[in-house]
Design a protein around this motif. Structure first.
Motif: not given
Length: 227
Positions: A19-25, A62-67, A72-74, A209-213
């Motif tokens: 789960f960490w490797y595919w979804f959180i890392r 640029f680098r920014i957080k995608e939620n 969340s993801h950089t 869809p399913f992503v906010t910045v």
């Protein structure tokens, strides 16, 4: 019984790792930093006029957080299409103009499986957010000469603040960019990171869809200048 418990523990641990490797890392590359380069014997002093040299050590982006839901993801997008110039005379850096072609932005990260692909991100940036189709370039122009602590020496890192005007999304703002630079005896490598708020440049955070910045991020660059 102990064997069964051990198996359960191993399965849970592997499931948690998966789960960490595919979804959180976070798969984003490291922040922009000064290029590591061997020094060379200079054939002349560092003074002169320089232009940006294209290659692996040159990019802006640029680098920014995608939620995503629950995580969340950089997100990192970078363009290698950077042009520019500067003049170095003693401790004075002047005539700095840098232009980045945002139409050539590329994704430098990956996304968790099962979510909208990276191509959707670039398409979104073309028509919303950065609106690249209408504002294809980002530009920085130095407002006044930047003064180095001392004249460049081979292999020595210099820190300087560059006061100038950043034009992004058709909006121009006064900014101060902290820069690290190093002359290796032939070329000058430079890097910088500048926090930005999207609203300051009339940018509406794009969404899919399913992503906010997030409403703020970082502009970053690594550049190589050659005479």
């Amino acid at each position: 019984m102990k064997r069964i418990l051990a198996v359960v523990v191993i399965v849970v641990a592997l499931g948690g790792f998966g789960f960490w490797y595919w979804f959180i890392r976070d798969t984003a590359p490291p922040k922009a930093s000064l290029t590591t380069r061997n020094t060379v014997q200079p054939t002349s002093g560092p003074d002169g006029s320089y232009t940006v040299q294209t290659g692996k050590s040159t990019f802006a982006g640029f680098r920014i957080k995608e939620n995503f839901p629950a995580v969340s993801h950089t997100a990192v997008v970078r363009t290698p299409a950077v042009t520019g110039s500067l003049t170095l005379q003693g401790t004075q850096v002047s005539g700095v103009t840098i232009t980045a072609n945002l139409a050539q932005l590329q994704n430098d990260d990956t996304q968790p499986p099962g979510v909208p692909g990276l191509n959707g991100r670039l398409t979104s940036l073309q028509n919303e957010g950065l609106e690249i189709s209408n504002f294809p370039d980002a530009k920085f122009v130095l407002s006044s000469p930047a003064t180095l602590p001392s004249a460049p020496k081979v292999g020595t890192v210099e820190n300087v603040e560059a006061h100038g005007k950043l034009t992004l999304h058709g909006v121009t703002k006064d900014v101060t960019v902290p820069i690290q630079a190093r002359w290796n005896g032939a070329v000058i490598d430079a890097t910088g990171n500048l926090p930005i708020r999207l609203a300051d440049y009339s940018i509406t955070a794009p969404s899919r869809p399913f992503v906010t910045v997030s409403d703020s991020g970082t502009m970053e660059f690594e550049l190589t200048f050659a005479k």
